[in-house]
Design an enzyme around this catalytic site. Sequence first.
Site: not given
Length: 377
Positions: A131-133, A135
Amino acid sequence: MNLVRDPRWGRAQEVYSEDPYLTSALTVQFVTGAQVRSRDDKLLTVACCKHYAAYDLESIPVLRYNFSAQLDARNLWETYMPGFEACVRYAQGAHVMCSYNAINGVPTCADPQLLNGVLREKWRWAGFVVSDYDAWANIKDTHYYCPNYTCAAAVGINAGMDQEGGGTVAIEHLPDAMAEGLVEERTVTEAFKRLFAVRIALGMLDPPTLSEYNYIGNSSRVVESPAHIELARDAARQGMCLYQNKRQVLPVALKPGLRMVLVGPQMPMRRLLLGNYAVPPDGGIVSIAEGIGAAVGDSGAVVQWVPGCFTIECITQEGFDAAAAAAAEGSMWRHLAPSARAGPERSGGFFSLLWPLSPAAGATLQTPPPHHHHYHH
């Protein structure tokens, strides 16, 4: 890998273009080069295909953490998916980062059709998804797709997530999700296998002395060698495009009496040219002002820099009069300024204007040289 859909987007300098085909072609070359294998079949590095998918804004019209892209199937597949297919299917990128946004109401990190469905079933890809940070946690926190983190942990890993980027808020609740019967043990096992398959391919579990990549060294002898710097410079030359040349301003005829005015606080900033996430090299980077100043050399032309604005945010007009006065005296001027109010991090880009002050002006913009005596404040 995201597409430039709005020229005001502050992260446009991070990506290849607005064109899905060009983005796909460049992505394949970049990823293939980055993931070259050593003679002992170990990877030097692994590439991350991001941000997946339909992600190309920061805070306008809404925050990226809350944004839901409304897409029909044609727009999704013709515009946003080709670059990712090129990255994972043709270049075999090792991992994919799901983005902050949702698509048609479903967070990308919670979408089983997008992750397991497209990546693994349709494209037969074997890499891992991160995941993006934060997310993964945002499935609950910003999209309100789940009422709690236990639900978010289950929804994410069942959709195809393998790793939480940034923190551990979501995955700390995986044991609870398993205890409640929301996640099967084999799902966690498969995620673990995908993560460690990449670590093994990188040689991370081998004795360090057995990996030839450990002997490269991050030194100017190799990483920033003259040959590498020249290759980067040549690639930059070949990649530049001139879209307009009004009044045939270019090329510049450098001569005594030519006065060039550079306006904008970013002119002397070296880091401006590196991008948001670039680590400054030991050498080789010059600011716009320094580069133009060096090109002017001893031609007799004069370069003047005036900030105009004193900060990127340009919260005061205090320097406007001085910039206008300098421009009025010049043969030509260049303006480099923010394209939108640059909020924290990456919400504002910049635009550049080059303009001759009279049709007869036979030269074009220049900037202050690296030597102090060339600067006129």
